[in-house]
Design a protein around this motif. Sequence first.
Motif, PDB file in Angstrom:
ATOM      1  N   ARG A  29       0.208  28.363  34.927  1.00 14.51           N
ATOM      2  CA  ARG A  29      -0.017  26.967  34.443  1.00 14.51           C
ATOM      3  C   ARG A  29      -1.072  26.958  33.230  1.00 14.51           C
ATOM      4  NH1 ARG A  29      -1.807  25.593  40.428  1.00 14.51           N
ATOM      5  NH2 ARG A  29      -2.897  27.490  39.839  1.00 14.51           N
ATOM      6  N   ILE A  30      -2.117  27.808  33.136  1.00 13.05           N
ATOM      7  CA  ILE A  30      -3.119  27.573  32.222  1.00 13.05           C
ATOM      8  C   ILE A  30      -2.439  27.650  30.858  1.00 13.05           C
ATOM      9  CG2 ILE A  30      -5.170  28.749  31.315  1.00 13.05           C
ATOM     10  CD1 ILE A  30      -5.970  29.544  34.231  1.00 13.05           C
ATOM     11  N   TYR A  31      -1.430  28.670  30.880  1.00 12.91           N
ATOM     12  CA  TYR A  31      -0.735  29.120  29.539  1.00 12.91           C
ATOM     13  C   TYR A  31       0.024  27.746  28.981  1.00 12.91           C
ATOM     14  CZ  TYR A  31      -2.494  33.740  30.100  1.00 12.91           C
ATOM     15  OH  TYR A  31      -3.252  34.653  30.383  1.00 12.91           O
ATOM     16  N   GLN A  32       0.766  27.162  30.105  1.00 12.08           N
ATOM     17  CA  GLN A  32       1.589  26.003  29.994  1.00 12.08           C
ATOM     18  C   GLN A  32       0.658  24.804  29.474  1.00 12.08           C
ATOM     19  OE1 GLN A  32       4.075  25.389  32.976  1.00 12.08           O
ATOM     20  NE2 GLN A  32       5.183  23.744  32.262  1.00 12.08           N
ATOM     21  N   GLN A  33      -0.553  24.758  30.073  1.00 10.37           N
ATOM     22  CA  GLN A  33      -1.263  23.636  29.758  1.00 10.37           C
ATOM     23  C   GLN A  33      -1.846  23.706  28.240  1.00 10.37           C
ATOM     24  OE1 GLN A  33      -2.091  20.637  31.192  1.00 10.37           O
ATOM     25  NE2 GLN A  33      -0.885  21.280  33.103  1.00 10.37           N
ATOM     26  N   MET A  34      -1.921  25.009  27.941  1.00  8.22           N
ATOM     27  CA  MET A  34      -2.429  25.171  26.240  1.00  8.22           C
ATOM     28  C   MET A  34      -1.638  24.857  25.441  1.00  8.22           C
ATOM     29  SD  MET A  34      -5.136  28.510  26.647  1.00  8.22           S
ATOM     30  CE  MET A  34      -4.063  29.667  27.165  1.00  8.22           C
ATOM     31  N   ALA A  35      -0.307  25.210  25.818  1.00 10.71           N
ATOM     32  CA  ALA A  35       1.035  25.079  25.136  1.00 10.71           C
ATOM     33  C   ALA A  35       0.950  23.355  24.799  1.00 10.71           C
ATOM     34  CB  ALA A  35       2.220  25.572  25.503  1.00 10.71           C
ATOM     35  N   ASP A  36       0.759  22.969  26.113  1.00 18.24           N
ATOM     36  CA  ASP A  36       1.124  21.305  26.276  1.00 18.24           C
ATOM     37  C   ASP A  36      -0.265  20.573  25.123  1.00 18.24           C
ATOM     38  OD1 ASP A  36       2.347  19.074  27.184  1.00 18.24           O
ATOM     39  OD2 ASP A  36       0.297  18.603  27.941  1.00 18.24           O
ATOM     40  N   VAL A  37      -1.281  21.290  25.040  1.00 18.13           N
ATOM     41  CA  VAL A  37      -2.239  20.885  24.270  1.00 18.13           C
ATOM     42  C   VAL A  37      -1.827  20.756  22.823  1.00 18.13           C
ATOM     43  CG1 VAL A  37      -4.671  20.886  23.553  1.00 18.13           C
ATOM     44  CG2 VAL A  37      -4.164  20.933  25.663  1.00 18.13           C
ATOM     45  N   ALA A  38      -1.139  21.983  22.460  1.00 14.79           N
ATOM     46  CA  ALA A  38      -0.866  22.284  21.136  1.00 14.79           C
ATOM     47  C   ALA A  38       0.162  21.346  20.687  1.00 14.79           C
ATOM     48  CB  ALA A  38      -0.378  23.755  20.851  1.00 14.79           C
ATOM     49  N   MET A  39       1.259  20.890  21.645  1.00 18.89           N
ATOM     50  CA  MET A  39       2.317  20.189  21.646  1.00 18.89           C
ATOM     51  C   MET A  39       1.793  18.660  21.134  1.00 18.89           C
ATOM     52  SD  MET A  39       5.641  21.020  24.139  1.00 18.89           S
ATOM     53  CE  MET A  39       5.652  19.491  24.296  1.00 18.89           C
ATOM     54  N   ARG A  40       0.846  18.361  21.700  1.00 17.37           N
ATOM     55  CA  ARG A  40       0.439  17.118  21.543  1.00 17.37           C
ATOM     56  C   ARG A  40      -0.048  16.816  20.018  1.00 17.37           C
ATOM     57  NH1 ARG A  40      -1.491  13.971  26.486  1.00 17.37           N
ATOM     58  NH2 ARG A  40      -0.546  15.089  28.169  1.00 17.37           N
ATOM     59  N   SER A  41      -0.343  17.902  19.413  1.00 19.29           N
ATOM     60  CA  SER A  41      -0.814  17.721  18.031  1.00 19.29           C
ATOM     61  C   SER A  41       0.388  18.178  17.343  1.00 19.29           C
ATOM     62  CB  SER A  41      -1.926  19.020  17.706  1.00 19.29           C
ATOM     63  OG  SER A  41      -3.170  18.669  18.604  1.00 19.29           O
ATOM     64  N   LEU A  42       1.465  18.475  17.962  1.00 22.48           N
ATOM     65  CA  LEU A  42       2.838  18.954  17.353  1.00 22.48           C
ATOM     66  C   LEU A  42       2.661  19.979  16.408  1.00 22.48           C
ATOM     67  CD1 LEU A  42       3.766  15.224  15.514  1.00 22.48           C
ATOM     68  CD2 LEU A  42       4.406  16.414  17.921  1.00 22.48           C
ATOM     69  N   ASP A  43       1.990  20.958  17.174  1.00 16.88           N
ATOM     70  CA  ASP A  43       1.726  22.450  16.699  1.00 16.88           C
ATOM     71  C   ASP A  43       2.814  23.424  17.666  1.00 16.88           C
ATOM     72  OD1 ASP A  43       1.083  24.782  15.675  1.00 16.88           O
ATOM     73  OD2 ASP A  43      -1.143  24.562  15.608  1.00 16.88           O
ATOM     74  N   TYR A  44       3.992  23.359  17.271  1.00 15.74           N
ATOM     75  CA  TYR A  44       4.906  23.984  18.215  1.00 15.74           C
ATOM     76  C   TYR A  44       4.768  25.399  18.005  1.00 15.74           C
ATOM     77  CZ  TYR A  44       7.165  19.563  18.905  1.00 15.74           C
ATOM     78  OH  TYR A  44       7.489  18.131  19.173  1.00 15.74           O
ATOM     79  N   GLU A  45       4.391  25.948  16.889  1.00 18.44           N
ATOM     80  CA  GLU A  45       4.183  27.384  16.607  1.00 18.44           C
ATOM     81  C   GLU A  45       2.988  27.920  17.522  1.00 18.44           C
ATOM     82  OE1 GLU A  45       2.960  30.399  12.820  1.00 18.44           O
ATOM     83  OE2 GLU A  45       4.215  28.574  12.451  1.00 18.44           O
ATOM     84  N   GLN A  46       1.735  26.870  17.533  1.00 18.12           N
ATOM     85  CA  GLN A  46       0.823  27.452  18.268  1.00 18.12           C
ATOM     86  C   GLN A  46       1.147  27.687  19.915  1.00 18.12           C
ATOM     87  OE1 GLN A  46      -2.303  28.763  17.457  1.00 18.12           O
ATOM     88  NE2 GLN A  46      -2.298  29.370  19.527  1.00 18.12           N
ATOM     89  N   ALA A  47       1.782  26.417  19.964  1.00 15.90           N
ATOM     90  CA  ALA A  47       2.335  26.228  21.673  1.00 15.90           C
ATOM     91  C   ALA A  47       3.053  27.477  22.019  1.00 15.90           C
ATOM     92  CB  ALA A  47       2.908  25.014  21.676  1.00 15.90           C
ATOM     93  N   THR A  48       4.103  28.081  20.894  1.00 17.65           N
ATOM     94  CA  THR A  48       4.931  29.054  21.450  1.00 17.65           C
ATOM     95  C   THR A  48       4.051  30.317  21.740  1.00 17.65           C
ATOM     96  OG1 THR A  48       6.707  27.951  20.266  1.00 17.65           O
ATOM     97  CG2 THR A  48       6.785  30.464  20.666  1.00 17.65           C
ATOM     98  N   THR A  49       2.971  30.280  20.671  1.00 19.76           N
ATOM     99  CA  THR A  49       2.079  31.538  20.837  1.00 19.76           C
ATOM    100  C   THR A  49       1.346  31.765  22.271  1.00 19.76           C
ATOM    101  OG1 THR A  49       1.566  31.724  18.514  1.00 19.76           O
ATOM    102  CG2 THR A  49      -0.064  32.595  19.704  1.00 19.76           C
ATOM    103  N   TYR A  50       1.080  30.258  22.651  1.00 21.64           N
ATOM    104  CA  TYR A  50       0.295  30.250  23.993  1.00 21.64           C
ATOM    105  C   TYR A  50       1.373  30.844  25.029  1.00 21.64           C
ATOM    106  CZ  TYR A  50      -3.608  27.865  21.934  1.00 21.64           C
ATOM    107  OH  TYR A  50      -4.759  27.363  21.114  1.00 21.64           O
TER     108      TYR A  50
END
Length: 170
Positions: A29-50
């Motif tokens: 859940r923590i990694y998914q939450q970090m990815a969600d934060v990155a997605m809110r900034s439209l940073d899909y690459e960083q979200a995928t990294t998380y």
Amino acid sequence: GNIKKVEGDHDESLRYFRIGAEKYPKDSRIYQQMADVAMRSLDYEQATTYVNEGIEEVSETDSLILLAYKADLQIRASDLEGIKDTIKTMRDRNFRPDYIQWLEARVLLVQEKWYEAIQALNDVRDRMVAFRDIHIQIDVYRGLCYEKLGQPEMALEAYNFALQSAPKND
């Protein structure tokens, strides 16, 4: 981290989730939450990294959840090469075939292959009834395809199906 995420303080939110990941590296859940934060900034690459970090850290079962999340991210980012690899991995790990077919239909949407997409969506629709949110999305996407194909009556019917299932759906 969630409070800061809701408040829009993404840097602070990520800091808290990073602390959580250090303390509880096996919690997907923590990694998914970090990815969600990155997605809110439209940073899909960083979200995928998380998400990839999480897939490496968590149990085999929990990694399947993150793999599905990764596929969604790749489709949203129009990462067609990445999603092909992810779908192959999902097949290798015995993911539900109907869920994979749902992802493949979404790839056709990204590619704007409206005729092929409507066929795929119609084919998978009845198998996804148990997944209410996905089922509603399928009807919305069916409506879009019918619109693009110049079939407004069919589009209206598909949208009405979606609204019957979720009357407050935007």
